[in-house]
Design a protein around this motif. Structure first.
Motif, PDB file in Angstrom:
ATOM      1  N   VAL A  29       0.851  -1.187   0.000  1.00  0.00           N
ATOM      2  CA  VAL A  29       0.000   0.000   0.000  1.00  0.00           C
ATOM      3  C   VAL A  29       0.888   1.240   0.000  1.00  0.00           C
ATOM      4  N   ARG A  30       0.549   2.172  -0.871  1.00  0.00           N
ATOM      5  CA  ARG A  30       1.261   3.459  -0.904  1.00  0.00           C
ATOM      6  C   ARG A  30       0.331   4.524  -0.358  1.00  0.00           C
ATOM      7  N   ILE A  31       0.824   5.249   0.633  1.00  0.00           N
ATOM      8  CA  ILE A  31       0.031   6.257   1.321  1.00  0.00           C
ATOM      9  C   ILE A  31       0.698   7.615   1.144  1.00  0.00           C
ATOM     10  N   ILE A  32      -0.090   8.610   0.806  1.00  0.00           N
ATOM     11  CA  ILE A  32       0.384   9.995   0.824  1.00  0.00           C
ATOM     12  C   ILE A  32      -0.333  10.713   1.956  1.00  0.00           C
ATOM     13  N   CYS A  33       0.444  11.402   2.778  1.00  0.00           N
ATOM     14  CA  CYS A  33      -0.099  12.186   3.882  1.00  0.00           C
ATOM     15  C   CYS A  33       0.273  13.646   3.651  1.00  0.00           C
ATOM     16  N   ILE A  34      -0.682  14.531   3.845  1.00  0.00           N
ATOM     17  CA  ILE A  34      -0.465  15.962   3.659  1.00  0.00           C
ATOM     18  C   ILE A  34      -0.285  16.603   5.029  1.00  0.00           C
ATOM     19  N   GLY A  35       0.925  17.024   5.320  1.00  0.00           N
ATOM     20  CA  GLY A  35       1.204  17.704   6.586  1.00  0.00           C
ATOM     21  C   GLY A  35       2.004  16.858   7.550  1.00  0.00           C
ATOM     22  N   ALA A  36       3.054  17.458   8.116  1.00  0.00           N
ATOM     23  CA  ALA A  36       3.902  16.784   9.102  1.00  0.00           C
ATOM     24  C   ALA A  36       3.824  17.502  10.441  1.00  0.00           C
ATOM     25  N   GLY A  37       2.599  17.915  10.796  1.00  0.00           N
ATOM     26  CA  GLY A  37       2.363  18.401  12.149  1.00  0.00           C
ATOM     27  C   GLY A  37       2.144  17.227  13.074  1.00  0.00           C
ATOM     28  N   THR A  63       9.529  24.462   6.252  1.00  0.00           N
ATOM     29  CA  THR A  63      10.917  23.988   6.210  1.00  0.00           C
ATOM     30  C   THR A  63      11.206  22.992   7.324  1.00  0.00           C
ATOM     31  N   GLU A  64      10.359  22.995   8.361  1.00  0.00           N
ATOM     32  CA  GLU A  64      10.538  22.096   9.489  1.00  0.00           C
ATOM     33  C   GLU A  64       9.240  21.341   9.751  1.00  0.00           C
ATOM     34  N   LEU A  65       9.344  20.289  10.560  1.00  0.00           N
ATOM     35  CA  LEU A  65       8.182  19.509  10.964  1.00  0.00           C
ATOM     36  C   LEU A  65       7.502  20.192  12.171  1.00  0.00           C
ATOM     37  N   SER A  66       6.398  19.654  12.596  1.00  0.00           N
ATOM     38  CA  SER A  66       5.668  20.076  13.796  1.00  0.00           C
ATOM     39  C   SER A  66       4.549  21.070  13.536  1.00  0.00           C
ATOM     40  N   GLY A  67       4.302  21.431  12.286  1.00  0.00           N
ATOM     41  CA  GLY A  67       3.108  22.163  11.925  1.00  0.00           C
ATOM     42  C   GLY A  67       2.935  23.486  12.636  1.00  0.00           C
ATOM     43  N   THR A  68       1.788  23.644  13.292  1.00  0.00           N
ATOM     44  CA  THR A  68       1.443  24.927  13.912  1.00  0.00           C
ATOM     45  C   THR A  68       2.453  25.361  14.960  1.00  0.00           C
ATOM     46  N   TRP A  69       3.149  24.394  15.566  1.00  0.00           N
ATOM     47  CA  TRP A  69       4.117  24.752  16.615  1.00  0.00           C
ATOM     48  C   TRP A  69       5.452  25.192  16.025  1.00  0.00           C
ATOM     49  N   ASN A  85      -0.005  16.933  29.603  1.00  0.00           N
ATOM     50  CA  ASN A  85      -1.076  16.202  28.943  1.00  0.00           C
ATOM     51  C   ASN A  85      -1.247  16.639  27.505  1.00  0.00           C
ATOM     52  N   TYR A  86      -0.326  17.480  27.030  1.00  0.00           N
ATOM     53  CA  TYR A  86      -0.270  17.789  25.604  1.00  0.00           C
ATOM     54  C   TYR A  86       0.900  17.012  25.001  1.00  0.00           C
ATOM     55  N   THR A  87       0.853  15.708  25.221  1.00  0.00           N
ATOM     56  CA  THR A  87       1.838  14.772  24.688  1.00  0.00           C
ATOM     57  C   THR A  87       1.083  13.541  24.214  1.00  0.00           C
ATOM     58  N   TRP A  88       1.755  12.707  23.453  1.00  0.00           N
ATOM     59  CA  TRP A  88       1.141  11.419  23.107  1.00  0.00           C
ATOM     60  C   TRP A  88       0.993  10.583  24.371  1.00  0.00           C
ATOM     61  N   SER A  89      -0.018   9.762  24.407  1.00  0.00           N
ATOM     62  CA  SER A  89      -0.317   8.987  25.611  1.00  0.00           C
ATOM     63  C   SER A  89       0.848   8.104  26.022  1.00  0.00           C
ATOM     64  N   ILE A 106       6.971  23.228  22.890  1.00  0.00           N
ATOM     65  CA  ILE A 106       6.080  22.252  22.240  1.00  0.00           C
ATOM     66  C   ILE A 106       6.673  21.818  20.902  1.00  0.00           C
ATOM     67  N   PHE A 107       7.237  22.782  20.158  1.00  0.00           N
ATOM     68  CA  PHE A 107       7.929  22.417  18.915  1.00  0.00           C
ATOM     69  C   PHE A 107       9.048  21.419  19.195  1.00  0.00           C
ATOM     70  N   ASN A 108       9.829  21.677  20.229  1.00  0.00           N
ATOM     71  CA  ASN A 108      10.939  20.778  20.563  1.00  0.00           C
ATOM     72  C   ASN A 108      10.429  19.375  20.902  1.00  0.00           C
ATOM     73  N   TYR A 109       9.259  19.303  21.536  1.00  0.00           N
ATOM     74  CA  TYR A 109       8.704  17.988  21.874  1.00  0.00           C
ATOM     75  C   TYR A 109       8.382  17.195  20.607  1.00  0.00           C
ATOM     76  N   PHE A 110       7.638  17.805  19.677  1.00  0.00           N
ATOM     77  CA  PHE A 110       7.236  17.072  18.472  1.00  0.00           C
ATOM     78  C   PHE A 110       8.419  16.847  17.531  1.00  0.00           C
ATOM     79  N   ASP A 111       9.318  17.828  17.449  1.00  0.00           N
ATOM     80  CA  ASP A 111      10.514  17.649  16.630  1.00  0.00           C
ATOM     81  C   ASP A 111      11.387  16.533  17.213  1.00  0.00           C
TER      82      ASP A 111
END
Length: 587
Positions: A29-37, A63-69, A85-89, A106-111
């Motif tokens: 399966v080939r998947i395309i995802c729009i957005g790396a937030g 230019t970087e990942l993490s979207g809105t952050w 509690n603003y983290t993955w479970s 928050i950017f540093n967390y997701f990055d």
């Protein structure tokens, strides 16, 4: 042997390969995802962890990942959800600086999450998707993306298209006449220019939503004057027990070194967040108690009869998105802050003219005016009949469970219309959406499915249920909110008809009866050549079902839910406060 079963392109080859292989052979399966937030990253993580025989391509415009952050860098930018509690479970962070952390943290967390799990390998940055069209011959979508570095257009194809572009990052200037005539420095909070120095400047601030509420107390100490333009009231206060708090070195050390301390803290805060759903139901005790608390807090902090009369709403607490507003109300009373209440009728070269007839000149004009929250995709998305989802959702976006759209096959999205974006903890809802999508991807891989899309009747019935439910909620009050597409009277298109925990249970299983499914050839071709997958695994126990006792997982939904939710392990949730302390035990 499963690797030898990767099908070639084309329905005929797919069918032949499937018939020659064992039951449930996993086709590629080939998947395309729009957005790396956040949403795109958790999809990539879960796909990598749970799947094989796939390719994933994520197109990210930044230019970087993490979207809105990554995008939001305005002064005071922070999350209005407690940081732990603003983290993955499954992925805690030990060293948050405070209950409400800034966007940089928050950017540093997701990055850091992306780097830890090697998710950059799936992402092409500076690539913006500009169109997707269903390919009836191949199945799936032909996708075009612009390489923002050189302007070239990349053409791609996928079996399944996932939109993870989010809803709070498509910023826009307000539709105020004359805005283009302003000769001073014009800024938008979501397109911040860090080179602009506000020190000693007379700043105009438009808006008292979440962004404006965060900006004011941050810039107030350094500007010569701030004229803040407010056109409507809003509830501003942290929920009782979740006031801002800077974690001490001792607290952070305990979180990092004492087993169970951080987990207990996170669990108790999450229980409190999940326990607030009653706040959104009219006539509920939680709503009435919160109303009294917010009212007393706003009066105490404003301490100004005029501001109280203008800023304290008549509508229910929760009608608009709540914000803790750290330091905001206090800032409104500072000597260098002037509050102008009403509509801005036009913008001149010097500043803003308001409906009081006065012109307010400013050196810098900051628009904290939010985003386009229409839910329409930002590119033409064309289905097999030639319909464009942008047109279909022009008047009212209608989705199936906030995750898919009728007549648009093999297309799924995060945080779509009527998902729990404001009903409780949001990241766990995103995890539930990712899990649901992956269940469909698994179904596609192991069956000879060509396309799947929710039935129009299922979407229609869901929308009818949602509209009926919303009548009993505070969201239906006459307040202007992006929950209702920026109106006070429109249908509620942004929120789920229930709590976040309710949403998670709704997404636990695929309701295939709600979907139109088209197969390649005979729908039972997935049965293959008669061999099981187990027989083809020389390391498997071919008698795995022979046991000394019945240790099967429960077959009923009720018992499975109790097992999953660890029913019986908590004495009572009734005494859990938002502070993360169990008052039933400590009181």
């Amino acid at each position: 042997m499963a690797d030898d079963l990767v099908p070639q392109r084309g329905p005929a080859n797919n069918a032949a390969k499937r018939l020659a292989g064992p039951i449930h052979a996993e086709r590629h399966v080939r998947i395309i995802c729009i957005g790396a937030g956040a949403s795109g990253l958790v999809l990539a993580y879960k796909l990598q962890r749970h799947f094989q025989n796939y390719t994933l391509q994520i197109y990210e415009k930044n230019t970087e990942l993490s979207g809105t952050w990554w995008e939001n860098k305005y002064p005071g930018c922070a999350c209005d959800v407690p940081a732990h509690n603003y983290t993955w479970s499954f992925e805690p962070k030990l060293d948050w600086s405070a209950v409400y952390a800034g966007s940089g943290e928050i950017f540093n967390y997701f990055d850091g999450f992306a780097r830890k799990h090697h998710l950059h390998q799936y992402v092409k940055t500076r690539h913006q998707v500009i169109g997707a069209q269903w390919n009836s011959e191949k199945g799936g979508y032909d996708v075009k993306a612009t390489n923002l570095r050189d302007g070239s257009v990349v053409e791609d194809h996928c079996d399944i298209l996932i939109n993870a572009s989010g809803i709070l990052n498509n910023w826009r200037y307000p539709a105020i006449p004359g805005l283009e005539n302003y000769k001073g420095v014009l800024l938008h909070t979501a397109n911040w220019d860090n080179k602009v120095d506000l020190t000693g400047k007379h700043v105009g601030l438009i808006g008292n939503g979440s962004s404006g509420i965060q900006v004011l107390p941050t810039i107030q100490p350094i500007v010569s004057k701030c004229t803040t333009f407010i056109r409507e009231p809003t509830w501003v206060s942290p929920v009782q027990g979740l006031e801002q708090h800077v974690f001490s070195d001792k607290e952070k050390l305990e979180f990092a070194t004492k087993p169970g301390v951080l987990l207990d803290y996170r669990k108790n805060v999450e229980r409190g967040l999940n326990g607030q759903f009653g706040l959104f139901l009219k006539g509920n005790n939680i709503n009435e108690d919160t109303h009294k608390y917010f009212l007393s807090q706003m009066k105490e902090k404003l301490h100004n009869e005029y501001l109280e009369s203008k800023l304290i709403p008549d509508f229910s607490v929760g009608c608009r998105r709540l914000t803790p507003g750290v330091g905001y109300l206090e800032s409104l009373g500072k000597e260098n802050v002037k509050v102008v209440y009403g509509e801005i009728t036009r913008v001149t070269e010097k500043g803003c003219v308001c409906d009081d007839g006065n012109e307010y000149p400013v050196d810098v004009l900051i628009c904290a005016t939010g985003f386009d929250t229409s839910f329409k995709p930002r590119f033409p998305l064309i289905n097999p009949e030639g319909k464009n989802l942008q047109d279909e959702w022009a008047k009212e976006p209608e989705s199936y469970f906030g995750i898919s759209a009728a007549e648009f096959p093999n297309y799924q999205f995060f945080l779509g219309p009527n998902c729990p974006i404001g009903n409780g903890p949001v990241l766990i809802a995103i995890e539930a959406q990712a899990d649901y999508m992956l269940k469909f991807i698994d179904r596609w891989q192991t069956h000879n499915i060509k396309s799947f899309a929710p039935k129009k009747a299922a979407v229609r019935d869901f929308i009818a249920h949602k509209d009926h439910f919303m009548q009993q909620t505070v969201w239906a009050d006459p307040c202007r909110s992006w929950y209702k597409a920026g109106s006070s009277a429109n249908k509620i298109t942004a929120l789920w008809p229930g709590s976040t925990l309710h949403y998670m249970e709704a997404l636990m299983e695929l309701r295939l009866e709600d979907y139109d499914i088209e197969y390649e050839g005979n729908r039972f071709a997935w049965l293959g050549n008669g061999y099981s997958q187990t027989e083809l695994d020389p390391t498997a126990d071919w008698a795995y079902y022979i046991r000394e006792a019945d240790d099967d997982e429960p077959l009923s939904r009720g018992k499975r839910r109790k097992l999953l939710a660890k029913s019986g392990t908590v004495t009572s949730n009734a005494g859990v406060s938002f502070s993360g302390k169990d008052t039933a035990k400590s009181g």
